[in-house]
Design an enzyme around this catalytic site. Structure first.
Site, mmCIF file in Angstrom:
data_model
loop_
_atom_site.group_PDB
_atom_site.id
_atom_site.type_symbol
_atom_site.label_atom_id
_atom_site.label_comp_id
_atom_site.label_asym_id
_atom_site.label_seq_id
_atom_site.Cartn_x
_atom_site.Cartn_y
_atom_site.Cartn_z
ATOM 1 N N LYS A 287 0.837 -1.191 0.000
ATOM 2 C CA LYS A 287 0.000 0.000 0.000
ATOM 3 C C LYS A 287 0.878 1.249 0.000
ATOM 4 O O LYS A 287 1.969 1.250 0.580
ATOM 5 C CB LYS A 287 -0.906 0.013 1.243
ATOM 6 C CG LYS A 287 -1.971 -1.048 1.264
ATOM 7 C CD LYS A 287 -2.798 -0.963 2.532
ATOM 8 C CE LYS A 287 -3.839 -2.066 2.593
ATOM 9 N NZ LYS A 287 -4.880 -1.926 1.563
ATOM 10 N N ARG A 361 -10.636 -11.409 -0.281
ATOM 11 C CA ARG A 361 -11.489 -12.352 -1.015
ATOM 12 C C ARG A 361 -10.879 -13.745 -1.055
ATOM 13 O O ARG A 361 -11.590 -14.740 -1.182
ATOM 14 C CB ARG A 361 -11.747 -11.812 -2.417
ATOM 15 C CG ARG A 361 -10.546 -11.702 -3.310
ATOM 16 C CD ARG A 361 -10.756 -10.769 -4.480
ATOM 17 N NE ARG A 361 -10.818 -9.384 -4.051
ATOM 18 C CZ ARG A 361 -11.069 -8.362 -4.868
ATOM 19 N NH1 ARG A 361 -11.270 -8.576 -6.162
ATOM 20 N NH2 ARG A 361 -11.111 -7.123 -4.407
#
Length: 513
Positions: A287, A361
């Site tokens: 990130k 996910r």
């Protein structure tokens, strides 16, 4: 935690430090709400005039303190309820919940407060009780004693005030057993929501997969749940490629935790699956600067599931509820999954990892397949899954997706009734094609547009055949980085707990499915 009692006293005779009353926003100025009669009498009928002179309008969340004589409580806190209801209407539950929360926050450091807000029904009692207990929340586990006391160099004015000590609800006893039942539910729900908040607020050096699993195990023993913890070695051996792949770059290995609440007379079963990334650096797809500081909150879905299962057990709901906590740290290292790697998920599907920061996910997929093996009547997963959902719906609303329109609608309506803003999202067919991979069954990301919905489409591929499923993307409301409002603090909020509990209650009552 703040104590809550049903007082047999009235506003004129209650011995407390503060008396909380409601004030609505009328067309010509503030309008004292029912419950404030004793205060109005103490001001010779001029309470509205005094409030207006002090600048009060009755706007939602507004608080105004004023001294009073002639009552046992020396101070009154008037809290705004928003617009005056129409003829024959009562204040809605969320208005009462937010008013009670605003009052509780304004009373940090107060020993005892009497809440004389409008209580026309058991629903109103529950709303005020919930709001007060949630509004009084404070996370101080990592504050030094001096900081808690507001002492020392640089201490802020007003710092160190502990939460409101006791809330005495006035007028609730007149509603009889229904009010008592409503309060018992509100206490259980608020305590577990606040426990979920504590978990999310805990820094990642102390909350990691193994320690989270230990918390779940201890809570399971306390509330009679069967808890099963699958550790990193067993996950690898069992073929849980999503959890193993996401967690293999971290010093703390992944865990899959199952909490099972069963009722001997249950006719339906629910499975709740929570994303539990205890820290998300993004992995190799690191990130950018400024996006890491709050990533301890990436396990808020697992915290919500944990709290919901415990609440169902405390309430003794006639439904079987199983919680699955998919726990991992997503860290970059020499052993971390790389963009371009292919993972073999639990159940056999293969996934090409194009972005290691789309990790939630992957752990959810393993847990959803595992949950599907038990063939529950419905599965609901909860996750701080995508920044795209925040772009679409903002910071206070979560998205609801699913493979059954009627169930998706039911979950959305339950969320709104519980006071959790939500919005139903579609599954456009073209998004599935965007997840195609040339080397695996599918990729973990598709195109840039519609990213929140594409994540739901991805998860849908792992739901067992014939099982009703909904997906809640709580990326926006799970962690409040702005200032507190209503009963919502800065930091962890406990988002989705009330929706899951309401779903369990309605299912137990035979109203769903």
């Amino acid at each position: 935690m703040t104590a809550l009692t049903l007082s047999s006293s009235d506003a004129a005779t209650l011995r407390a430090d503060v008396l909380v009353v409601g004030v609505a926003k009328g067309p010509d100025g503030p309008v004292p709400a029912s419950g404030s009669e004793a205060v109005a009498e103490a001001f010779d009928g001029g309470l509205a005039t005094v409030l207006e002179t002090l600048g009060a309008t009755g706007a939602e969340g507004e608080t105004t303190k004023l001294p009073v004589s002639g009552l046992k409580a020396p101070l009154v806190l008037a809290v705004g309820l928003g617009p005056v209801p129409g003829d024959g209407e009562e204040y809605d539950a969320e208005a009462l919940r937010r008013a009670a929360g605003s009052a509780a926050r304004a009373l940090n450091g107060t020993r005892k407060a009497g809440f004389a807000l409008p209580l026309a029904s058991a629903e109103a009692v529950a709303a005020v009780a919930e709001g007060a207990l949630l509004g009084a929340y404070a996370f101080t586990a990592y504050k030094s004693d001096d900081a808690k006391a507001g002492k020392g160099k640089g201490a802020k004015k007003g710092a160190g005030k502990g939460p409101l000590g006791e809330v005495a609800l006035l007028g609730a006893k007149a509603l009889g057993k229904a009010a008592k039942t409503a309060v018992e539910r509100a206490v259980a729900l608020a305590e577990e929501m606040n426990r979920a908040r504590d978990l999310v607020n805990t820094p990642p050096n102390d909350l990691y997969p193994e320690s989270f699993a230990a918390v779940a195990t201890a809570a399971g023993k306390e509330h009679g749940l069967k808890v099963t913890v699958t550790d990193d070695k067993a996950l690898l051996k069992g073929g849980f490629g999503g959890l193993t792949g996401v967690g293999q770059g971290a010093a703390h290995g992944p865990r899959l935790v199952k909490l099972a609440y069963t009722h001997p007379k249950a006719e339906k079963s629910l499975a709740f699956v929570g994303k539990g990334i205890t820290y998300d650096s993004g992995g190799i797809s690191l990130k950018p600067a400024g996006h890491n500081e709050t990533m301890k909150c990436d396990m808020a879905g697992a915290a919500a599931v944990f709290a919901a299962v415990i609440t169902a057990a405390r309430l003794g709901l006639k439904v079987n509820v199983t919680g699955w906590l998919a726990l991992a740290e997503n860290m970059p290292s020499g052993t971390a999954t790389r963009p371009g790697d292919v993972l073999r998920m639990y159940g056999g599907k293969t996934v090409e990892v194009l972005n290691t920061d789309a990790e939630g996910r992957l752990v959810l997929a393993d847990a959803i397949v595992k949950a599907s093996e038990e063939k529950p009547d419905a599965i609901v997963d909860v996750a701080t899954l995508t920044g795209a959902m925040v772009v679409a719906l903002g910071n206070r609303t979560f998205g609801v997706m699913g493979n059954d329109d009627a169930f998706r609608t039911a979950v959305h309506e339950l969320a709104e009734e519980a006071g959790e803003p939500a919005w139903p999202m579609p599954f456009p067919e073209e998004l599935r094609k965007g997840l195609d991979s040339s080397v695996a069954d599918m990729a973990n990301v598709g195109g840039r547009m519609g990213g929140g919905m594409a994540a739901g489409v991805f998860l849908n591929e792992f739901v067992g055949e014939g099982i009703t499923w909904a997906h809640l993307d709580i990326a926006g409301p799970a962690f409040n980085e702005a200032g507190p409002f209503g009963y919502t603090p800065k930091g962890a909020t406990g988002s989705a707990v009330r929706t899951l509990v309401s779903l369990a209650e309605r299912t137990a009552a035979g109203e769903l499915g």
